[in-house]
Motif scaffolding. Structure first.
Motif, mmCIF file in Angstrom:
data_model
loop_
_atom_site.group_PDB
_atom_site.id
_atom_site.type_symbol
_atom_site.label_atom_id
_atom_site.label_comp_id
_atom_site.label_asym_id
_atom_site.label_seq_id
_atom_site.Cartn_x
_atom_site.Cartn_y
_atom_site.Cartn_z
ATOM 1 N N SER A 1 37.338 -88.754 -44.471
ATOM 2 C CA SER A 1 37.714 -89.852 -43.571
ATOM 3 C C SER A 1 39.199 -89.828 -43.221
ATOM 4 C CB SER A 1 37.371 -91.201 -44.210
ATOM 5 O OG SER A 1 38.196 -91.453 -45.339
ATOM 6 N N PRO B 1 30.417 -89.236 -42.805
ATOM 7 C CA PRO B 1 30.442 -89.749 -41.422
ATOM 8 C C PRO B 1 29.229 -89.307 -40.607
ATOM 9 C CG PRO B 1 32.095 -88.025 -41.755
ATOM 10 C CD PRO B 1 31.577 -88.373 -43.106
ATOM 11 N N ASP B 2 28.788 -90.188 -39.734
ATOM 12 C CA ASP B 2 27.645 -89.881 -38.869
ATOM 13 C C ASP B 2 27.946 -88.718 -37.937
ATOM 14 O OD1 ASP B 2 26.223 -91.949 -40.010
ATOM 15 O OD2 ASP B 2 26.848 -93.419 -38.499
ATOM 16 N N ALA B 3 29.235 -88.526 -37.646
ATOM 17 C CA ALA B 3 29.624 -87.456 -36.725
ATOM 18 C C ALA B 3 29.473 -86.069 -37.341
ATOM 19 C CB ALA B 3 31.076 -87.659 -36.285
ATOM 20 N N LEU B 4 29.208 -86.019 -38.636
ATOM 21 C CA LEU B 4 29.041 -84.731 -39.309
ATOM 22 C C LEU B 4 27.771 -84.056 -38.784
ATOM 23 C CD1 LEU B 4 30.719 -83.407 -41.665
ATOM 24 C CD2 LEU B 4 28.881 -84.138 -43.191
ATOM 25 N N SER B 5 27.921 -82.848 -38.269
ATOM 26 C CA SER B 5 26.758 -82.139 -37.728
ATOM 27 C C SER B 5 25.872 -81.641 -38.863
ATOM 28 C CB SER B 5 27.217 -80.956 -36.874
ATOM 29 O OG SER B 5 27.790 -79.945 -37.699
ATOM 30 N N ASP B 6 24.643 -81.268 -38.512
ATOM 31 C CA ASP B 6 23.727 -80.727 -39.521
ATOM 32 C C ASP B 6 24.313 -79.468 -40.160
ATOM 33 O OD1 ASP B 6 22.042 -82.752 -38.835
ATOM 34 O OD2 ASP B 6 20.681 -81.507 -37.639
ATOM 35 N N LYS C 1 19.754 -86.760 -42.514
ATOM 36 C CA LYS C 1 20.620 -85.731 -43.097
ATOM 37 C C LYS C 1 19.937 -85.067 -44.290
ATOM 38 C CE LYS C 1 24.721 -85.468 -40.983
ATOM 39 N NZ LYS C 1 24.237 -85.908 -39.682
ATOM 40 N N TYR D 1 37.790 -82.270 -39.558
ATOM 41 C CA TYR D 1 36.869 -81.451 -40.352
ATOM 42 C C TYR D 1 37.463 -80.085 -40.695
ATOM 43 C CZ TYR D 1 32.706 -79.180 -42.092
ATOM 44 O OH TYR D 1 31.815 -78.514 -42.906
ATOM 45 N N GLN E 1 27.494 -78.704 -40.462
ATOM 46 C CA GLN E 1 28.618 -79.075 -41.329
ATOM 47 C C GLN E 1 28.126 -79.691 -42.635
ATOM 48 O OE1 GLN E 1 30.650 -81.611 -38.544
ATOM 49 N NE2 GLN E 1 32.020 -79.973 -37.830
#
Length: 313
Positions: A75, A34-39, A4, A79, A41
């Motif tokens: 969390s 969170p790991d699910a956060l895109s680049d 990230k 989003y 985002q």
């Protein structure tokens, strides 16, 4: 350096422009996001934080809080709502960095009790209390700070009504409004299901006798526990009718009436308050005296005979 951070590498020098807490809090937050956060985002999040930090000389403090609480806040919501939360904070920072810092700092505890769709409305309530003065700033910041505690007892609509009450009272006295904010935390858990009636009467008092409002909050905390739970709404409505009919010293009257009712069997509260409501149509200011006399009269009469005695009176 995490993946990230590599994606955000070209933005990181911007953080060096601000005091160390901004970058420090970002570095702590990025590993907790969170790991699910895109680049995309993650980049948007950092850009928004940098934007907040760069608004004014002191807005870096708000940005430091923004980064600090972001992992906790994201969390608790999708989003899309996290974006709204960021937008609200940036808007508040344009008004006052101090206000935005209070909003961010209060967010983790409040978001755990607030539906995501109410984020903008909650931000608007605090913003509505802020009028550009230091006293209004103190009140608005305290409102944000106490929101999570208030939401343990109030619905969001009731929180809105309470904020509107505080706003109206602040036009009379910021100090009194601030005191009632503190008292509200103590009293609302005691009021039970009658919070709407309590807030309605408090708001009425702002217009008719604002100096009595603090005493009303204090009296309410003492009086309501003495009333049968199902009759507390009627009790508050009677008090409100007294206000509307020119009654004075409403807090003292509430205490006197509740003390008299506490001397009766709880099952009799319904009957006595019913007579009191009827008396409001005839002679409103005589109503408190009727209730205060009820315990003495019922030492000699039955509850059925009380009705005949009332009719004669």
């Amino acid at each position: 350096m995490t993946d990230k951070l590599k994606v955000l590498e070209n933005l990181l020098p911007e953080l060096e422009k601000f005091p160390a807490p901004v970058k420090d809090n970002f570095n702590k937050a990025i590993v907790e996001m969170p790991d699910a956060l895109s680049d995309e985002q993650a980049s948007d999040w950092l850009k928004r934080g940098i934007g907040i930090a760069g608004q004014t000389v002191r807005s870096w403090e708000a940005a430091a809080h923004f980064f600090q609480v972001s992992p906790n806040v994201i969390s608790s919501m999708p989003y899309s709502y996290f974006v709204r939360w960021m937008e609200c904070g940036a808007t508040l920072c344009e008004e006052s960095p101090t206000l935005a810092a209070a909003y961010f700092e209060a967010s983790p505890a409040t978001m755990s009790k607030l539906r995501s769709r109410h984020i903008e409305s909650w931000a608007g309530l605090g913003d509505g209390l802020y009028k550009g003065t230091w006293k209004s700033s103190t009140l608005a910041c305290r409102f944000f700070a106490e929101s999570s505690t208030l939401l343990e007892s109030l619905s969001f609509q009731q929180l809105e009504n309470f904020a509107n009450f505080l706003d109206a009272l602040s036009h009379r006295s910021y100090d009194l409004s601030s005191e009632c904010l503190t008292l509200g935390e103590q009293i609302f858990p005691l009021v039970g299901d009658d919070k709407d009636a309590f807030l309605s009467l408090a708001t009425t008092l702002v217009d008719t006798g604002w100096r009595e409002v603090k005493s009303f909050f204090e009296a309410g905390a003492k009086a309501l526990p003495k009333i049968h739970p199902e009759e507390r709404m009627r009790f508050l409505k009677l008090a409100e009718s007294l206000v509307n009919n020119g009654g004075t010293n409403i807090p003292g009257t509430m205490l006197d009436i509740s003390q008299s009712l506490s001397l009766l069997e709880e099952d009799h509260h319904y009957i006595v308050l019913g007579f009191a409501e009827t008396l409001l149509d005839e002679e409103p200011l005589a109503m408190p005296e009727f209730i205060k006399s009820a315990p003495i009269v019922l030492e000699k009469l039955t509850i059925l005979q009380l009705g005949r005695w009332y009719q004669e009176g």
